[in-house]
Design an enzyme around this catalytic site. Structure first.
Site, mmCIF file in Angstrom:
data_model
loop_
_atom_site.group_PDB
_atom_site.id
_atom_site.type_symbol
_atom_site.label_atom_id
_atom_site.label_comp_id
_atom_site.label_asym_id
_atom_site.label_seq_id
_atom_site.Cartn_x
_atom_site.Cartn_y
_atom_site.Cartn_z
ATOM 1 C CB CYS A 95 -9.033 -2.478 3.651
ATOM 2 S SG CYS A 95 -8.721 -1.630 2.271
ATOM 3 C CG HIS A 138 -13.392 -4.654 0.044
ATOM 4 N ND1 HIS A 138 -13.346 -4.046 1.355
ATOM 5 C CD2 HIS A 138 -11.943 -4.204 -0.560
ATOM 6 C CE1 HIS A 138 -12.074 -3.484 1.883
ATOM 7 N NE2 HIS A 138 -11.236 -3.610 0.483
ATOM 8 C CD GLU A 139 -10.292 -5.515 -3.604
ATOM 9 O OE1 GLU A 139 -9.831 -4.480 -3.778
ATOM 10 O OE2 GLU A 139 -10.195 -6.114 -2.558
ATOM 11 C CG HIS A 142 -10.630 0.057 -2.769
ATOM 12 N ND1 HIS A 142 -10.190 1.008 -1.766
ATOM 13 C CD2 HIS A 142 -10.689 -1.217 -2.107
ATOM 14 C CE1 HIS A 142 -9.746 0.363 -0.795
ATOM 15 N NE2 HIS A 142 -9.928 -1.066 -1.070
#
Length: 167
Positions: A95, A138-139, A142
């Protein structure tokens, strides 16, 4: 223009917040946000030699916006992951908000993402490439205030990655 110095780092409370949707009224600001995301991604690539995607909250832009640059630049507004595959795999995730830390996590091998593009058109993208699927997971995490550290398999699922030497 934002730089790597503007990147929120692990521990910043904004990284744990849920982002607000991008509204059609926000479209005039999107190009500027994307330019900042692109610039910071390029800084990360030059410094740490990785980076395929970045989420707006990593720069303190608390909107549901993801910028990818794998084969080409791509902007996803208000992405929603749907139809997650049953099949999963384990990987060492990295990250930009903690570039020297790797975290072992489990992700779905495939998914479908629904989003709006920069022209506010609805799009659907089926991803069967597990590397792209994990990147989107993953994004999108966020955007919900979830870091891969929170998805670690166990207490031993962390390892340090030294900063690459300058070229």
């Amino acid at each position: 223009m934002k730089t790597i110095a503007d990147l929120l780092l692990l521990g910043d409370p904004r990284l744990y917040e849920t982002c607000a949707p991008v509204l059609e009224a926000d479209l005039p600001q999107v190009a500027g946000w994307v330019a900042d995301l692109h610039a910071v991604m390029e800084d990360i690539r030059a410094t740490y030699h990785f980076g395929r995607g970045i989420a707006a909250p990593q720069l303190g832009i608390m909107k549901r916006l993801v910028y990818l640059n794998v084969d080409r630049p791509m902007v996803l507004l208000n992405p929603a992951l749907v139809e997650l595959s049953d099949a999963t795999f384990t990987l060492w995730d990295d990250c930009m908000s903690f570039p020297n830390l790797l975290v072992q996590v489990q992700r779905h091998e495939g998914l479908t993402v629904r989003y709006r593009d920069e022209q506010w058109q609805e799009q659907t993208w089926r991803i069967d490439d597990k590397n792209l699927a994990e990147l989107l997971q993953h994004e999108c995490d966020h955007l919900d205030g979830i870091l891969c550290t929170m998805r670690a398999l166990d207490a031993q699922s962390f390892k340090w990655r030294p900063t690459p030497k300058a070229d």
